[in-house]
Scaffold this active site. Sequence first.
Site, short mmCIF file in Angstrom:
data_model
loop_
_atom_site.label_atom_id
_atom_site.label_comp_id
_atom_site.label_asym_id
_atom_site.label_seq_id
_atom_site.Cartn_x
_atom_site.Cartn_y
_atom_site.Cartn_z
CG HIS A 1 -4.36 20.34 37.93
ND1 HIS A 1 -3.43 20.08 36.96
CD2 HIS A 1 -5.58 20.17 37.33
CE1 HIS A 1 -4.05 19.78 35.83
NE2 HIS A 1 -5.36 19.83 36.03
CB ALA B 1 -9.75 18.79 39.15
NE ARG C 1 -8.42 23.65 33.60
CZ ARG C 1 -9.40 23.13 34.33
NH1 ARG C 1 -9.30 21.93 34.86
NH2 ARG C 1 -10.51 23.82 34.53
CD GLU D 1 -0.39 13.18 34.51
OE1 GLU D 1 0.80 12.95 34.86
OE2 GLU D 1 -0.93 14.29 34.63
CG HIS E 1 -4.34 15.27 31.62
ND1 HIS E 1 -5.18 15.25 32.71
CD2 HIS E 1 -3.09 15.07 32.10
CE1 HIS E 1 -4.46 15.08 33.80
NE2 HIS E 1 -3.20 14.96 33.46
CB ILE E 2 -9.70 14.47 27.46
CG1 ILE E 2 -10.01 13.08 28.01
CG2 ILE E 2 -10.53 14.77 26.21
CD1 ILE E 2 -11.38 12.94 28.64
CB SER E 3 -8.47 19.35 27.61
OG SER E 3 -8.10 19.36 28.99
CE1 TYR F 1 -12.04 17.90 29.87
CE2 TYR F 1 -14.03 19.20 30.28
CZ TYR F 1 -12.71 18.92 30.56
OH TYR F 1 -12.04 19.63 31.52
CG ASP G 1 2.67 10.56 48.80
OD1 ASP G 1 3.63 10.98 48.12
OD2 ASP G 1 2.32 11.08 49.87
NE ARG H 1 -9.09 23.29 29.93
CZ ARG H 1 -9.93 22.43 30.54
NH1 ARG H 1 -9.64 21.14 30.57
NH2 ARG H 1 -11.01 22.87 31.14
CG ASN I 1 -8.06 12.11 32.80
OD1 ASN I 1 -7.70 12.95 33.65
ND2 ASN I 1 -8.72 12.45 31.71
N PRO J 1 -12.40 12.61 39.06
CG PRO J 1 -11.78 14.41 40.36
CD PRO J 1 -11.31 13.06 39.93
CG ASN J 2 -16.29 16.84 38.06
OD1 ASN J 2 -17.41 16.71 38.56
ND2 ASN J 2 -15.35 17.57 38.64
NE ARG K 1 -24.42 19.20 32.86
CZ ARG K 1 -25.47 18.39 32.70
NH1 ARG K 1 -25.66 17.78 31.55
NH2 ARG K 1 -26.32 18.19 33.69
O1 CA2 Z 1 -8.27 17.11 30.13
C1 CA2 Z 1 -8.43 16.27 31.03
O2 CA2 Z 1 -8.56 15.08 30.81
C2 CA2 Z 1 -8.55 16.75 32.48
O3 CA2 Z 1 -7.97 15.76 33.31
C3 CA2 Z 1 -10.02 16.90 32.77
C4 CA2 Z 1 -10.32 17.46 34.15
C5 CA2 Z 1 -9.54 18.76 34.36
O4 CA2 Z 1 -9.74 19.23 35.66
C6 CA2 Z 1 -8.06 18.58 34.12
O5 CA2 Z 1 -7.42 19.82 34.28
C7 CA2 Z 1 -7.81 18.05 32.71
C8 CA2 Z 1 -11.81 17.81 34.29
C9 CA2 Z 1 -12.70 16.66 34.03
C10 CA2 Z 1 -14.08 17.19 33.90
O6 CA2 Z 1 -14.73 16.39 32.95
C11 CA2 Z 1 -15.88 16.86 32.42
C12 CA2 Z 1 -16.36 16.16 31.35
C13 CA2 Z 1 -17.50 16.58 30.75
C14 CA2 Z 1 -18.18 17.67 31.24
C15 CA2 Z 1 -17.70 18.35 32.34
C16 CA2 Z 1 -16.55 17.94 32.94
#
Ligand code: CA2
Length: 142
Positions: free
Chosen positions: A77, A74, A108, A95, A97-99, A22, A84, A104, A71, A9-10, A17
């Site tokens: 978490h 959210a 997370r 797995e 994660h970008i950040s 990111y 499963d 954080r 990836n 998601p997202n 954004r």
């Molecule tokens: O760091 C990551 O890759 C995360 O999986 C990104 C998730 C976050 O909930 C995880 O804790 C770590 C959030 C993805 C949201 O992506 C966005 C990208 C651009 C602008 C806004 C949100």
Amino acid sequence: MTFHIINGPNLNLLGKREPEIYGNSTFEDYFVTLQRDFKMCELHYFQSNHEGAIIDHLHNIGFSSDGIVFNPGAYTHTSVALADAIAAISSLVIEVHISNTFARESFRHHSYVSPVAKGIIVGLGLDGYRLALQYLYTKHYC
Ligand code: CA2
């Protein structure tokens, strides 16, 4: 060699954004560079904001894919259901994660996915996906 990348998601908002967290690149643009760099492989990309759609996709590809770079966003978490699904399939899952989720908020710091993943790459930006593919490729060929 067929590899799949799945974003949760997202992550469709990448490059649009919050560039300070990111980065500036959309995943679609980055995916083109991955396809160029891994010409010897068949790469597929899937993104969804819906947990059930991701689970369906894991079921569909998870017995034939040579490796999945995932990836979960959210859902990392929160989702026992995703964990499963990964435990139930036979393809290897990395797995990503970008950040750096550990730098954080504390919510997370826990991942339901990590225990069922082969490995984890965290905090290296979009390079994490490339490194995961490199690992999968090397594992199959070297
Ligand atoms: O760091 C990551 O890759 C995360 O999986 C990104 C998730 C976050 O909930 C995880 O804790 C770590 C959030 C993805 C949201 O992506 C966005 C990208 C651009 C602008 C806004 C949100």
